[in-house]
Design a protein around this motif. Structure first.
Motif, PDB file in Angstrom:
ATOM      1  N   ARG A   1       0.831  -1.208   0.000  1.00  0.00           N
ATOM      2  CA  ARG A   1       0.000   0.000   0.000  1.00  0.00           C
ATOM      3  C   ARG A   1       0.864   1.256   0.000  1.00  0.00           C
ATOM      4  NH1 ARG A   1      -5.320  -1.244   0.737  1.00  0.00           N
ATOM      5  NH2 ARG A   1      -5.804  -3.310   1.633  1.00  0.00           N
ATOM      6  N   GLU A   2       2.051   1.193   0.617  1.00  0.00           N
ATOM      7  CA  GLU A   2       2.967   2.337   0.572  1.00  0.00           C
ATOM      8  C   GLU A   2       3.483   2.560  -0.847  1.00  0.00           C
ATOM      9  OE1 GLU A   2       6.025   1.487   3.364  1.00  0.00           O
ATOM     10  OE2 GLU A   2       4.690   1.505   5.103  1.00  0.00           O
ATOM     11  N   PHE A   3       3.820   1.483  -1.527  1.00  0.00           N
ATOM     12  CA  PHE A   3       4.352   1.603  -2.885  1.00  0.00           C
ATOM     13  C   PHE A   3       3.267   1.983  -3.892  1.00  0.00           C
ATOM     14  CE2 PHE A   3       7.934  -1.185  -1.454  1.00  0.00           C
ATOM     15  CZ  PHE A   3       8.965  -0.363  -1.864  1.00  0.00           C
ATOM     16  N   LEU A   4       2.046   1.505  -3.681  1.00  0.00           N
ATOM     17  CA  LEU A   4       0.954   1.738  -4.636  1.00  0.00           C
ATOM     18  C   LEU A   4      -0.214   2.419  -3.911  1.00  0.00           C
ATOM     19  CD1 LEU A   4       0.971  -1.683  -6.542  1.00  0.00           C
ATOM     20  CD2 LEU A   4       1.951   0.491  -7.319  1.00  0.00           C
ATOM     21  N   PRO A   5      -0.046   3.678  -3.510  1.00  0.00           N
ATOM     22  CA  PRO A   5      -1.074   4.339  -2.694  1.00  0.00           C
ATOM     23  C   PRO A   5      -2.387   4.575  -3.426  1.00  0.00           C
ATOM     24  CG  PRO A   5       0.612   5.911  -3.381  1.00  0.00           C
ATOM     25  CD  PRO A   5       1.115   4.555  -3.764  1.00  0.00           C
ATOM     26  N   ASP A   6      -2.360   4.574  -4.761  1.00  0.00           N
ATOM     27  CA  ASP A   6      -3.571   4.872  -5.515  1.00  0.00           C
ATOM     28  C   ASP A   6      -4.277   3.628  -6.041  1.00  0.00           C
ATOM     29  OD1 ASP A   6      -3.102   7.614  -5.169  1.00  0.00           O
ATOM     30  OD2 ASP A   6      -1.789   7.686  -6.924  1.00  0.00           O
ATOM     31  N   ARG A   7      -3.781   2.453  -5.680  1.00  0.00           N
ATOM     32  CA  ARG A   7      -4.410   1.218  -6.152  1.00  0.00           C
ATOM     33  C   ARG A   7      -5.218   0.582  -5.025  1.00  0.00           C
ATOM     34  NH1 ARG A   7      -1.585  -0.553 -10.869  1.00  0.00           N
ATOM     35  NH2 ARG A   7      -3.210  -2.140 -11.093  1.00  0.00           N
ATOM     36  N   THR A   8      -6.230  -0.174  -5.407  1.00  0.00           N
ATOM     37  CA  THR A   8      -7.089  -0.867  -4.458  1.00  0.00           C
ATOM     38  C   THR A   8      -6.837  -2.361  -4.527  1.00  0.00           C
ATOM     39  OG1 THR A   8      -8.808   0.816  -4.642  1.00  0.00           O
ATOM     40  CG2 THR A   8      -9.483  -1.336  -3.789  1.00  0.00           C
ATOM     41  N   ILE A   9      -6.709  -3.003  -3.380  1.00  0.00           N
ATOM     42  CA  ILE A   9      -6.561  -4.452  -3.324  1.00  0.00           C
ATOM     43  C   ILE A   9      -7.955  -5.073  -3.310  1.00  0.00           C
ATOM     44  CG2 ILE A   9      -5.713  -6.393  -1.953  1.00  0.00           C
ATOM     45  CD1 ILE A   9      -3.505  -4.571  -0.909  1.00  0.00           C
ATOM     46  N   LEU A  10      -8.271  -5.834  -4.350  1.00  0.00           N
ATOM     47  CA  LEU A  10      -9.603  -6.424  -4.490  1.00  0.00           C
ATOM     48  C   LEU A  10      -9.723  -7.742  -3.748  1.00  0.00           C
ATOM     49  CD1 LEU A  10     -10.100  -5.756  -8.313  1.00  0.00           C
ATOM     50  CD2 LEU A  10     -10.857  -4.340  -6.384  1.00  0.00           C
ATOM     51  N   SER A  11      -8.651  -8.518  -3.726  1.00  0.00           N
ATOM     52  CA  SER A  11      -8.625  -9.783  -2.989  1.00  0.00           C
ATOM     53  C   SER A  11      -7.171 -10.138  -2.733  1.00  0.00           C
ATOM     54  CB  SER A  11      -9.328 -10.903  -3.765  1.00  0.00           C
ATOM     55  OG  SER A  11      -8.613 -11.223  -4.952  1.00  0.00           O
ATOM     56  N   LYS A  12      -6.959 -11.066  -1.819  1.00  0.00           N
ATOM     57  CA  LYS A  12      -5.582 -11.417  -1.481  1.00  0.00           C
ATOM     58  C   LYS A  12      -5.526 -12.838  -0.942  1.00  0.00           C
ATOM     59  CE  LYS A  12      -6.299  -9.033   2.898  1.00  0.00           C
ATOM     60  NZ  LYS A  12      -5.981  -7.866   3.735  1.00  0.00           N
ATOM     61  N   ASP A  13      -4.343 -13.426  -1.068  1.00  0.00           N
ATOM     62  CA  ASP A  13      -4.057 -14.747  -0.521  1.00  0.00           C
ATOM     63  C   ASP A  13      -2.640 -14.724   0.035  1.00  0.00           C
ATOM     64  OD1 ASP A  13      -6.421 -16.144  -1.059  1.00  0.00           O
ATOM     65  OD2 ASP A  13      -5.803 -16.568  -3.122  1.00  0.00           O
ATOM     66  N   ILE A  14      -2.342 -15.661   0.924  1.00  0.00           N
ATOM     67  CA  ILE A  14      -0.967 -15.812   1.381  1.00  0.00           C
ATOM     68  C   ILE A  14      -0.508 -17.234   1.085  1.00  0.00           C
ATOM     69  CG2 ILE A  14      -1.346 -14.112   3.185  1.00  0.00           C
ATOM     70  CD1 ILE A  14      -1.132 -16.344   5.251  1.00  0.00           C
TER      71      ILE A  14
END
Length: 387
Positions: free
Chosen positions: A306-319
């Motif tokens: 989020r620091e690197f891409l402040p203008d993008r939205t995370i829609l989903s995530k996995d680990i």
């Protein structure tokens, strides 16, 4: 019981490369190893971190040896793709900020790498990446970018078979000396090999039966599905090791969005975790893969993203869990461990892009000429405490 001249154990990036090079040089080769576990939660392994859709490929590196390994490997990507019919390389470019980026750039330019300094403002304008805190930023042009490990292994394996090698989809459970070679238990079969090359990563020590100086770091990566935005390059952002205590979240990398088997297009980000634990035995590695990784490390990676891409939205995530196998000398360990068994292990988190050359060099140990590289010395790939 069948016989081969050389058994390459481990069908990962290094092993599949070694198998291809040896088979195409006319050697009788068996490339051996199981496929990806169907269910991480119940499998006993072996596991591997190359079960993935994206790994960074680049030529710039603080260590000249890694640059040479990468350059030689990348130069062969197109040939491997063309002859196998399996594409695996994307030249998306690389944004790089190292501990001493100017020195790294100077070294890269000496090797004719297409790289230049780029400003944080240009990085923000072109890619939407905030790197305003970096002292200096390098842009490495294509062929830097990323590879698909699964597809690269498929291409190498296909070419191994096309050259007359045997590809065996089964684990090796035991090695035993025999009067005329090494006897391998492969699944329910037995194979006699004149020599063995182990390319088994974190699993090597137990199989070969000697104490290998390897450190198995248990790590976590985050995959994030992003909203629409500028096309991203691969990224590496490192800080000076002297600042680890002040800024422990150094050494961040990402592979730009690629399509994963579930259909989602996801960015993969990983990095250094000062709280990472280490595995002293294989049961710990198995438990790590079964357990799914560290949520705390994934949360930290998300914060960095989020620091690197402040203008993008995370829609989903996995680990996802992985294991980084390190060596004392920060290069792959390529060496004989007895008269008939050699190893090519310890990727140090940097071997995927360079695996074709690492495998080729390891394979030369089994040739009549042996290691004759004019630039890279075998001694450089032997840990000082390996005997």
């Amino acid at each position: 019981m069948s016989n081969v001249e050389i058994a390459v154990i481990g069908r990962g990036l290094i092993g599949s490369a070694a198998g291809r090079h040896l088979a195409e040089a006319g050697h009788s080769v068996a490339l051996i190893g199981p496929g990806e576990p169907a269910d991480y939660a119940t499998s006993d392994g072996p596991f591997s971190s190359h079960y993935d859709e994206g790994r960074i490929t680049r030529m710039i590196d603080p260590d000249p040896a890694w640059s040479h390994l990468a350059i030689r490997s990348i130069e062969r990507y197109a040939d491997i793709e063309e002859r196998s019919g399996i594409p695996f390389h994307t030249g998306a470019g690389l944004v790089y900020s190292g501990a001493d980026p100017q020195a790294d750039l100077a070294h890269a330019l000496e090797l004719d790498v297409d790289a230049r300094e780029i400003t944080a403002a240009e990085v923000a304008e072109r890619f939407g990446i905030d790197m305003s805190s970096a002292d200096s930023i390098i842009l490495e042009a294509a062929p830097a970018g990323h590879i698909n490990p699964r597809r690269m292994i498929a291409a190498q394996s296909q070419l191994t078979a096309a050259a007359g090698g045997t590809v065996m989809d089964a684990p090796v459970s035991a090695l035993a000396p025999a009067p005329d070679g090494v006897r391998l238990t492969v699944g329910s079969d037995t194979l006699l090999a004149g020599g063995v090359l182990l390319c088994t990563g974190a699993w090597a020590a137990e199989l070969v039966g000697v104490d290998l100086p390897l450190e198995r770091s248990l790590r976590t990566i985050l995959m994030a599905e992003l909203d629409d935005g500028p096309t991203l390059p691969s990224l590496i952002s490192r800080t000076d090791p002297a600042t680890y205590e002040a800024d422990p979240r150094h050494d961040i990398y990402w592979v730009p969005p690629v399509r994963f088997p579930d259909g989602r297009v996801m960015l993969k980000i990983g990095g250094y975790d000062p709280a990472a634990s280490f595995a002293d035995d294989l049961p710990t590695v198995v438990d790590w893969f079964r357990g799914g990784g560290s949520q705390a490390e994934a949360d930290d990676l998300e914060a960095r993203l989020r620091e690197f891409l402040p203008d993008r939205t995370i829609l989903s995530k996995d680990i996802k869990p992985c294991v980084v196998t390190n060596t004392p000398h920060d290069l792959p360990w390529i060496d004989w461990v007895d008269d008939l068994v050699a190893v090519a292990v310890g990727g140090c988190g940097s071997a995927a892009k360079s695996a074709d050359e690492i495998g080729r060099l390891a394979g030369t140990l089994f040739t009549e000429e042996g290691w004759t590289d004019p630039v890279l010395e075998l001694e450089s790939f032997r840990p000082s405490d390996s005997g």
